[in-house]
Design a protein around this motif. Structure first.
Motif: not given
Ligand code: B12
Ligand code: SF4
Length: 472
Positions: A322-323, A326, A357, A361
């Motif tokens: 997800e990081e 993003k 998720s 994201a």
């Protein structure tokens, strides 16, 4: 001197989307370097008629055909046609399918003379130089009625030693753009998109993927070598829209950044997209990609369920995934997240984990494979075989692929993929899920009936099912 014709079978792309066949162009580059006459016919551009006419007109001594598993019926049709037209010619198949199933192919299709196994850039050069088959590594062939499989070639450790793909052999401007929007003044919906390769292989070993069987390990070209090819494409052939075909572009951070800086320094008038893994990006790489003209990154996320990621042999942390998405968004680079609805062990709960998720994201788009395709040689294939879902004889049929429907029925896979598509969580009750999606479900049942008829030979087989459906 022997003449070689290389064929990319028609209908090997996804409808309107296909790229120039990089593998064949690499092989042609090697042949050109050795002054061996070579022609490439791409069935995507020329269709069945064009391929047949080229075989008749060019009358090659060697016909090489790309054969991936899903397109094997089309490759076989061309192989047979070639042998019928030119019985004396040597027919060679290469690509993912012969790499895994060389024996089956040679035992069942007498019109094939050689199956090339794995990375096969130099195989046809060896054949043209009249080397004895027993002395050519990485091929399978018939001798006195039995199949002989030679040891594999060593991987090409230094990819810079390969000549550039023979881009001069195809009209690159005829390839589709496959993009949307205008980026840095380049219209992605108009400029033909050409696929190049910076690295081969992958650092992963997912249990549904045949990457390691083909490439063994990850290697990359030097940035300078890649830049030389990009410059040629841009300045000589006027190509502005590039796709990196690599499975995992940015494994080596220094090399990836070096390449990006080179693109910027040389002021190449190109924009590009890449495919990589979420554990292979950070702010520094993303900045370099952005500066160089990268407009989109595709991430093979597959699922956001930690348990499924483990089962699938992809030990990536969901939070990190997800990081990375993003972070990519924050650089103004589009994110296309590729998901599989129906991984081994998939349930309504794991689908909900992925829906949640994706909500967190917020990728620019998701591409959903409706069901996990079972390809030979993979670990999923072994699981499916053990469960009696498939056996080797399946690859002798015309079906493009088989879905992993051992745990979830095709209808259920449809509902899973619908949930990911609409980003709507599933209920624990099957009835509620069916009622909520009743229109969609009835449409899908119609398609399943067609699949069934296809099984009895009463309907024509399409390429439906399993393809990534992109939802923006
Ligand atoms: C570009 C690509 C596509 C493109 C276009 C394909 C095309 N027509 O050009 C698109 C997006 C359309 C596509 C679609 C799909 N693809 Co695709 N694709 C690729 C990708 C990423 C790159 C191909 C490439 O250019 N490679 C680089 C060149 C250098 O390698 P190469 O082509 O394999 O060629 C080398 C060898 O194979 C061999 N070789 C190849 N042909 C020949 C012929 C002869 C005569 C010889 C001697 C040697 C030889 O020598 C070459 C040089 O070493 C590969 C992954 C990969 N990294 O290869 C997957 C891959 C080929 N695709 C795959 C799959 C599964 C699909 C899809 C089913 C995916 C999906 N979920 O929908 C669809 C099917 C489309 C359909 N027909 O319905 C699988 C095939 C697995 C298998 N067992 O067949 C691969 C291997 C990815 C993977 N690891 O799973 N794909
Ligand atoms: S990360 Fe992608 S290319 Fe690499 S092994 Fe997994 S599925 Fe195959």
């Amino acid at each position: 001197m022997k003449r070689v014709l290389l064929v990319n079978p028609p209908e090997s792309g996804m409808g309107e989307h296909s790229s120039a066949p990089a593998g064949l162009l690499y092989i042609a580059g090697v042949l050109q370097k050795h002054d061996i006459p070579v022609k490439v016919v791409d069935g995507f551009l020329e269709g069945w008629k064009g391929v047949e006419e080229t075989i008749r007109d060019y009358r090659p001594d060697i016909i090489g055909i790309t054969c991936h598993t899903y397109a094997r019926a089309r490759a076989l049709k061309i192989a047979k046609l070639a042998k019928d037209i030119l019985p004396e010619a040597t027919v060679v198949v290469g690509g993912a399918h012969p790499t895994v199933m060389p024996r089956q192919m040679l035992e069942n299709y007498p019109f094939i003379d050689i199956a090339a196994i794995g990375e096969a850039d130099y195989v046809l050069r060896d054949v043209c130089e009249n080397k004895s088959y027993s002395a050519i590594p990485g091929i399978a062939y018939r001798e006195n009625g039995s199949v002989v499989i030679n040891p594999r070639r060593d991987v090409i450790a230094d990819l810079d030693t390969l000549p550039f793909p023979a881009w001069n052999l195809l009209d690159l401007k005829r390839y589709p753009p496959d993009g949307q929007g205008v980026y840095r003044g380049i219209d992605l919906a108009k400029e033909p998109r050409i696929s190049v390769v910076f690295s081969r292989g992958c650092v992963g070993d997912c249990n549904f993927c045949s990457n390691r069987l083909m490439w063994k390990r990850w290697r990359h070209r030097s940035p300078e070598n890649m830049l030389g090819e990009l410059e040629l494409l841009n300045k000589t052939f006027g190509i502005k829209h590039i796709h990196f075909n690599d499975d995992c572009f940015s494994v080596d951070k220094k090399a990836a950044i070096g390449l990006c800086r080179g693109i910027a320094d040389r002021k190449l008038d190109i924009v590009f997209d890449i495919v990589t893994r979420t554990d292979c990006v950070d702010a520094e790489i993303l900045q370099a990609l952005k500066d160089a003209g990268c407009y989109s990154i595709s991430y093979g996320v597959e699922t956001a369920s930690p348990i499924l990621l483990k089962i699938m042999g992809k030990p990536i942390n969901t939070k990190k995934q997800e990081e990375a998405i993003k972070l990519t968004n924050s650089f103004g680079i589009r994110t296309l997240v590729l998901l599989i609805a129906g991984c081994v062990g998939e349930t309504w709960e794991t689908i909900n984990e992925t829906v949640d998720s994706m909500d967190r994201a917020q990728p620019s788009a998701v591409g959903i494979a409706n069901g996990l395709m079972i390809f030979p040689g993979t670990k999923v294939y072994e699981i499916a075989k053990k469960n009696g879902v498939i056996d080797d004889s399946f690859w002798l049929t015309d079906y493009a692929w088989k879905m992993y429907t051992f745990e979830n029925s095709p209808l259920w896979l449809d509902i899973f993929s619908r949930a990911l598509e609409t980003r709507r969580r599933l209920s624990r009750s099957r009835i509620v899920n069916l009622i909520r999606n009743h229109r969609f479900v009835s449409r899908r049942i119609g398609r399943r009936i067609k699949d069934l008829l296809m099984g009895f030979g009463l309907a024509k087989q399409g390429t439906a099912g399993g393809k990534y459906k992109v939802v923006r």
